[in-house]
Design a protein around this motif. Structure first.
Motif, PDB file in Angstrom:
ATOM      1  N   TYR A 248      45.574  35.733  42.769  1.00  0.00           N
ATOM      2  CA  TYR A 248      44.283  35.870  43.245  1.00  0.00           C
ATOM      3  C   TYR A 248      43.222  35.971  42.885  1.00  0.00           C
ATOM      4  CZ  TYR A 248      44.730  39.586  39.671  1.00  0.00           C
ATOM      5  OH  TYR A 248      45.111  40.406  38.741  1.00  0.00           O
ATOM      6  N   SER A 249      41.924  35.338  43.428  1.00  0.00           N
ATOM      7  CA  SER A 249      40.702  36.047  43.253  1.00  0.00           C
ATOM      8  C   SER A 249      40.450  37.489  43.922  1.00  0.00           C
ATOM      9  CB  SER A 249      40.056  34.545  43.416  1.00  0.00           C
ATOM     10  OG  SER A 249      40.408  33.946  44.294  1.00  0.00           O
ATOM     11  N   TRP A 250      38.936  37.462  43.939  1.00  0.00           N
ATOM     12  CA  TRP A 250      38.515  38.664  43.790  1.00  0.00           C
ATOM     13  C   TRP A 250      36.556  38.751  44.175  1.00  0.00           C
ATOM     14  CZ3 TRP A 250      40.541  39.432  39.369  1.00  0.00           C
ATOM     15  CH2 TRP A 250      39.328  39.988  38.590  1.00  0.00           C
ATOM     16  N   GLU A 251      36.061  38.855  44.705  1.00  0.00           N
ATOM     17  CA  GLU A 251      35.009  38.624  45.617  1.00  0.00           C
ATOM     18  C   GLU A 251      34.674  40.529  45.709  1.00  0.00           C
ATOM     19  OE1 GLU A 251      31.130  36.492  47.627  1.00  0.00           O
ATOM     20  OE2 GLU A 251      33.004  36.214  47.277  1.00  0.00           O
ATOM     21  N   PHE A 252      33.739  41.419  45.281  1.00  0.00           N
ATOM     22  CA  PHE A 252      33.305  41.885  45.948  1.00  0.00           C
ATOM     23  C   PHE A 252      30.803  41.533  46.915  1.00  0.00           C
ATOM     24  CE2 PHE A 252      29.817  45.065  46.600  1.00  0.00           C
ATOM     25  CZ  PHE A 252      30.022  46.128  47.537  1.00  0.00           C
ATOM     26  N   VAL A 253      31.462  41.775  48.594  1.00  0.00           N
ATOM     27  CA  VAL A 253      30.992  40.929  48.999  1.00  0.00           C
ATOM     28  C   VAL A 253      30.095  42.022  49.833  1.00  0.00           C
ATOM     29  CG1 VAL A 253      30.380  39.613  51.032  1.00  0.00           C
ATOM     30  CG2 VAL A 253      31.913  39.250  49.697  1.00  0.00           C
ATOM     31  N   PRO A 254      28.510  42.095  48.910  1.00  0.00           N
ATOM     32  CA  PRO A 254      27.354  43.626  49.080  1.00  0.00           C
ATOM     33  C   PRO A 254      26.875  43.029  50.652  1.00  0.00           C
ATOM     34  CG  PRO A 254      25.926  42.042  47.618  1.00  0.00           C
ATOM     35  CD  PRO A 254      27.320  41.141  47.811  1.00  0.00           C
ATOM     36  N   VAL A 255      26.799  44.585  51.162  1.00  0.00           N
ATOM     37  CA  VAL A 255      25.390  43.808  52.508  1.00  0.00           C
ATOM     38  C   VAL A 255      24.365  43.228  52.329  1.00  0.00           C
ATOM     39  CG1 VAL A 255      27.420  46.474  53.345  1.00  0.00           C
ATOM     40  CG2 VAL A 255      24.842  46.693  52.136  1.00  0.00           C
ATOM     41  N   PHE A 260      24.578  44.056  43.944  1.00  0.00           N
ATOM     42  CA  PHE A 260      25.805  44.273  43.643  1.00  0.00           C
ATOM     43  C   PHE A 260      26.601  43.242  43.504  1.00  0.00           C
ATOM     44  CE2 PHE A 260      29.887  44.785  42.344  1.00  0.00           C
ATOM     45  CZ  PHE A 260      29.898  45.170  40.960  1.00  0.00           C
ATOM     46  N   THR A 261      27.800  42.620  42.338  1.00  0.00           N
ATOM     47  CA  THR A 261      28.742  41.704  43.034  1.00  0.00           C
ATOM     48  C   THR A 261      29.690  41.240  42.154  1.00  0.00           C
ATOM     49  OG1 THR A 261      29.381  39.293  44.127  1.00  0.00           O
ATOM     50  CG2 THR A 261      27.279  39.751  42.585  1.00  0.00           C
ATOM     51  N   ASP A 262      30.314  41.249  41.614  1.00  0.00           N
ATOM     52  CA  ASP A 262      32.064  41.147  41.333  1.00  0.00           C
ATOM     53  C   ASP A 262      32.985  39.916  41.732  1.00  0.00           C
ATOM     54  OD1 ASP A 262      33.699  42.218  38.011  1.00  0.00           O
ATOM     55  OD2 ASP A 262      35.145  42.782  40.334  1.00  0.00           O
ATOM     56  N   SER A 263      32.955  39.097  40.695  1.00  0.00           N
ATOM     57  CA  SER A 263      34.521  38.934  40.714  1.00  0.00           C
ATOM     58  C   SER A 263      35.466  38.123  39.863  1.00  0.00           C
ATOM     59  CB  SER A 263      33.604  36.936  41.941  1.00  0.00           C
ATOM     60  OG  SER A 263      32.481  36.992  40.454  1.00  0.00           O
TER      61      SER A 263
END
Length: 269
Positions: A248-255, A260-263
């Motif tokens: 799995y891969s992840w990405e925090f998508v901010p408004v 801020f982001t994270d992946s």
């Protein structure tokens, strides 16, 4: 819209603690969801203040409701401020599962996905925990993700760890599950894979994300818990995860306007 993922990969979009008629943060996160194809997982406290049918219709439906036909919901404690979470079950209908349970599972690509109900009993031997163990035993998928509202681990200032959720983690850990998602604390946090008691475990540990960033508001940082890798209490947004046959891969998508982001990525056990 963004390009579709490669064949065989599936996408989920997740957040909890979402819709409040008194602000527009939920409109901003819903716009993100609109632009990401995939299956939407809502992590509880989806319509404030009490998850009434009216609050779902007037506060949630105009924004996140645009993705209702691809949403797999779970309830939070605010839903149960309405007796039996009746508004939640009426709004989501069959997608929410049996109103007496609210937990269910489904397969998505190479993954088995389990929606749990942390507002009901989760003790060892409870109906839900017994069901979870049987569901895990019956699964034929190589990778497993579970989600519910009250996170087992959290560094949020308001709630923090919910140690009563440990039996769910134990059942998932025993079955080599990979990822758990939660909300409740209005933060984003990512943990390293760990055991049901919070010991780092790179081999069999479950990675947890707290994604209470759907729009209601923000809490602060409490006591930073062991194995916490990333913490943010400034940005609303959604967690986008791509689930493949082996990981799995992840990405925090901010408004819009948030930075801020994270992946990252991980492998299935």
């Amino acid at each position: 819209p963004p390009p579709p993922p490669p064949p065989g990969d599936v996408t989920i979009i997740a957040a909890g603690d979402i819709a409040d008629c008194n602000n527009t943060n939920d409109d901003a996160t819903a716009t993100l969801v609109d632009n990401i194809p995939g299956t939407v997982l809502v992590l509880g406290d989806n319509a404030y203040e009490s998850g009434t049918k009216t609050e779902y219709d007037t506060c949630y439906n105009p924004n996140w409701g645009r993705s209702k036909d691809r949403t797999k919901p779970s309830p939070g404690n605010h839903e149960y401020q309405t007796a039996g979470a009746a508004g939640y079950y009426e709004y989501f209908g069959a997608a929410a599962g049996d109103p007496a349970k609210g937990y269910y599972s489904f397969d998505l690509g190479a993954w088995h996905i389990i929606a749990l109900n942390s507002s009901l009993s989760v003790t060892a031997g409870s109906a839900q925990e017994v069901w979870l163990r049987a569901d895990l035993a019956a699964s034929t998928r190589a990778c497993t993700l579970a989600y519910w509202h009250h996170p087992r681990f959290s560094s949020g200032s308001v709630h923090g760890n919910n140690s009563n959720m440990q039996p769910l983690w134990q059942a998932l850990y025993d079955a080599n599950a990979d990822v758990v998602l939660g909300g409740h604390d209005h933060i984003y946090e990512r943990f390293a894979p760990q055991t049901p008691t919070g010991v780092s475990d790179a081999t069999r540990g479950i990675r947890e994300f707290v994604v209470g960033t759907g729009g209601r508001g923000h809490y602060g940082l409490g006591t930073l818990k062991a194995n916490s890798q990333v913490f943010d209490a400034t940005s609303f947004g959604v967690l986008k995860m791509t689930l493949s046959a082996t990981g799995y891969s992840w990405e925090f998508v901010p408004v819009a306007g948030a930075t801020f982001t994270d992946s990252g990525s991980g492998a299935c056990h």
